[in-house]
Design a protein around this motif. Structure first.
Motif, PDB file in Angstrom:
ATOM      1  N   PHE A 246       0.845  -1.134   0.080  1.00 33.46           N
ATOM      2  CA  PHE A 246      -0.041   0.066   0.242  1.00 33.46           C
ATOM      3  C   PHE A 246       0.805   1.017   0.104  1.00 33.46           C
ATOM      4  O   PHE A 246       2.095   0.887   0.362  1.00 33.46           O
ATOM      5  N   THR A 247       0.298   2.217  -0.440  1.00 32.37           N
ATOM      6  CA  THR A 247       1.125   3.670  -0.168  1.00 32.37           C
ATOM      7  C   THR A 247       0.845   4.364   0.946  1.00 32.37           C
ATOM      8  O   THR A 247       1.583   4.803   1.459  1.00 32.37           O
ATOM      9  N   ASN A 248      -0.316   4.302   1.393  1.00 34.94           N
ATOM     10  CA  ASN A 248      -0.767   4.936   2.693  1.00 34.94           C
ATOM     11  C   ASN A 248      -1.814   4.043   3.479  1.00 34.94           C
ATOM     12  O   ASN A 248      -2.282   3.396   2.966  1.00 34.94           O
ATOM     13  N   ALA A 302     -12.528  -4.641  29.152  1.00 34.44           N
ATOM     14  CA  ALA A 302     -12.553  -3.407  29.563  1.00 34.44           C
ATOM     15  C   ALA A 302     -12.984  -2.276  28.472  1.00 34.44           C
ATOM     16  O   ALA A 302     -13.481  -1.397  28.528  1.00 34.44           O
ATOM     17  N   VAL A 303     -12.420  -2.655  27.355  1.00 37.02           N
ATOM     18  CA  VAL A 303     -12.551  -1.913  26.080  1.00 37.02           C
ATOM     19  C   VAL A 303     -12.859  -2.814  24.971  1.00 37.02           C
ATOM     20  O   VAL A 303     -12.254  -3.784  24.761  1.00 37.02           O
ATOM     21  N   ILE A 304     -13.866  -2.587  24.181  1.00 36.16           N
ATOM     22  CA  ILE A 304     -14.136  -3.266  22.884  1.00 36.16           C
ATOM     23  C   ILE A 304     -13.958  -1.906  21.882  1.00 36.16           C
ATOM     24  O   ILE A 304     -14.898  -1.087  21.757  1.00 36.16           O
ATOM     25  N   ASN A 305     -12.993  -1.998  20.678  1.00 32.42           N
ATOM     26  CA  ASN A 305     -12.759  -1.084  19.859  1.00 32.42           C
ATOM     27  C   ASN A 305     -12.656  -1.622  18.499  1.00 32.42           C
ATOM     28  O   ASN A 305     -11.940  -2.550  18.146  1.00 32.42           O
ATOM     29  N   ASP A 306     -13.736  -1.426  17.615  1.00 34.73           N
ATOM     30  CA  ASP A 306     -13.655  -1.818  16.070  1.00 34.73           C
ATOM     31  C   ASP A 306     -13.063  -1.066  15.576  1.00 34.73           C
ATOM     32  O   ASP A 306     -13.670  -0.047  14.861  1.00 34.73           O
ATOM     33  N   LEU A 307     -11.690  -1.008  15.446  1.00 36.04           N
ATOM     34  CA  LEU A 307     -10.719   0.003  14.755  1.00 36.04           C
ATOM     35  C   LEU A 307     -10.845  -0.127  13.131  1.00 36.04           C
ATOM     36  O   LEU A 307     -10.704  -1.378  12.732  1.00 36.04           O
ATOM     37  N   VAL A 308     -11.141   0.878  12.432  1.00 39.61           N
ATOM     38  CA  VAL A 308     -11.273   0.969  10.907  1.00 39.61           C
ATOM     39  C   VAL A 308      -9.735   1.554  10.534  1.00 39.61           C
ATOM     40  O   VAL A 308      -9.278   2.325  10.733  1.00 39.61           O
ATOM     41  N   ILE A 309      -9.172   0.388   9.605  1.00 33.64           N
ATOM     42  CA  ILE A 309      -7.995   0.766   9.082  1.00 33.64           C
ATOM     43  C   ILE A 309      -8.217   0.814   7.593  1.00 33.64           C
ATOM     44  O   ILE A 309      -8.859  -0.040   6.901  1.00 33.64           O
ATOM     45  N   LEU A 310      -7.888   1.877   7.029  1.00 28.08           N
ATOM     46  CA  LEU A 310      -8.027   2.056   5.325  1.00 28.08           C
ATOM     47  C   LEU A 310      -6.530   2.132   4.763  1.00 28.08           C
ATOM     48  O   LEU A 310      -5.800   2.904   4.945  1.00 28.08           O
ATOM     49  N   TYR A 311      -6.474   1.148   3.621  1.00 30.77           N
ATOM     50  CA  TYR A 311      -5.270   1.058   2.924  1.00 30.77           C
ATOM     51  C   TYR A 311      -5.527   1.631   1.933  1.00 30.77           C
ATOM     52  O   TYR A 311      -6.397   1.335   0.866  1.00 30.77           O
ATOM     53  N   MET A 312      -4.345   2.483   1.275  1.00 30.82           N
ATOM     54  CA  MET A 312      -4.736   3.164  -0.007  1.00 30.82           C
ATOM     55  C   MET A 312      -3.523   3.151  -0.934  1.00 30.82           C
ATOM     56  O   MET A 312      -2.382   2.864  -0.217  1.00 30.82           O
TER      57      MET A 312
END
Length: 312
Positions: A246-248, A302-312
């Motif tokens: 990926f570039t970014n 203690a934390v649930i985090n659905d992290l969104v990662i975008l590959y460009m």
């Protein structure tokens, strides 16, 4: 600082706790009938005389009974070791509630000989009396919460490299199974106070241990939810893959963020992750990774985090 319940010395019990700090086990003995008394009292538990003296004893005894708490009696007692509650009968005939350490549950037998272990549990020198087998090489132990050493930069298994254009391979990562656990991070009162100053959120449930102990619902201070979320970046989760080509790469935000359970001051945290979805969008390839942060030993995150990662 930890939220584990700690003894509050009174004028009656102070000699017992001070003795432990100095390396001595002390019991009260009646000067009238010569019988021993425990827990500390103003009067003899046998003849009711008020003529009592503190005497040093070995602390040795036998195991009267025990139970293994498969589920911790309080969240603050969760840890890597099982909580083994016990009653020990000392040589002087008194019985003492305690915790067994340095023993596997299968090796414990009612009636076995046991000896005291001085456990330092806070930075102010507070010592609690644990017990272990008479033949175990253990006299003292340090139970003050400490940050584990950070893992080496090259630690962890080798990762499978997956090109961002290989959508089938990326989608094959989607699973209900979580990764192995990350390294552990200590959340102590100093870190909570630093975050309070940085964020401006100095609400007493986070920053006033004495008030939180007396008035709060958790028995002491707790970490800010936002602090626990931020600490995710310090937890090196052992992923089995690495996306390449990926570039970014952009942390696009969170699709879902929840704080299901509190994090008491003094807790150790670790996290694990799973790939929840992979989708090709006009702006790039989006991967949603569900991070769960837990207090070590607790099943509920203690934390649930659905992290969104975008590959460009």
């Amino acid at each position: 600082m930890s939220n584990k319940p700690m003894p509050l010395a009174t004028p009656i019990s102070a000699p017992f706790w001070n003795g432990l700090k100095e390396g001595r086990v002390q019991l009260q003995q009646c000067n009238s009938c010569q019988q021993w008394t425990f827990y500390p009292r103003r009067h003899c538990s046998h003849c009711l005389s008020h003529d009592l003296s503190w005497k040093e004893v070995s602390g040795a005894g036998t195991l009267y009974t025990f139970t293994v708490a498969r589920i911790p009696t309080l969240p603050e007692f969760a840890g890597a070791e099982p909580q083994i509650l016990a009653v020990v009968e000392l040589e002087q005939g008194v019985r003492m509630n305690t915790t067994l350490v340095g023993l596997a549950p299968d090796d414990i037998r009612v009636g076995m000989a046991v000896k005291p272990v001085r456990a330092r549990v806070s930075e102010d020198g507070t010592v609690l009396l644990r017990y272990t087998g008479a033949d175990v090489d253990l006299v003292e132990r340090d139970e003050v919460p400490k940050a584990p050493p950070a893992p080496a930069a090259d630690a962890g298994p080798a990762r499978t490299r997956i090109d961002v254009k290989d959508i089938d391979a990326l989608k094959a990562l989607v699973s209900d199974q979580f990764s192995d656990w990350s390294n552990q991070i200590l959340v102590d009162q100093a870190l909570i106070d630093d975050f309070a100053r940085l964020s401006g959120d100095d609400y007493w449930i986070h920053t006033d241990p004495e008030r939180a102990r007396k008035e709060g619902p958790f028995g002491g201070t707790i970490a800010h939810g936002a602090l626990v979320q931020v600490l995710m970046s310090r937890m090196q989760v052992p992923l089995s893959f690495e996306v390449t080509g990926f570039t970014n790469m952009v942390n696009y935000g969170s699709e879902r963020l929840r704080f299901p359970s509190p994090v008491p001051a003094g807790s150790l945290l670790h996290s694990r992750v799973r790939v929840k979805s992979v989708e090709v969008l006009p702006r790039g390839t989006q991967m949603i990774m569900e991070f769960n942060i837990h207090v070590v030993g607790q099943d509920r995150p203690a934390v649930i985090n659905d992290l969104v990662i975008l590959y460009m």
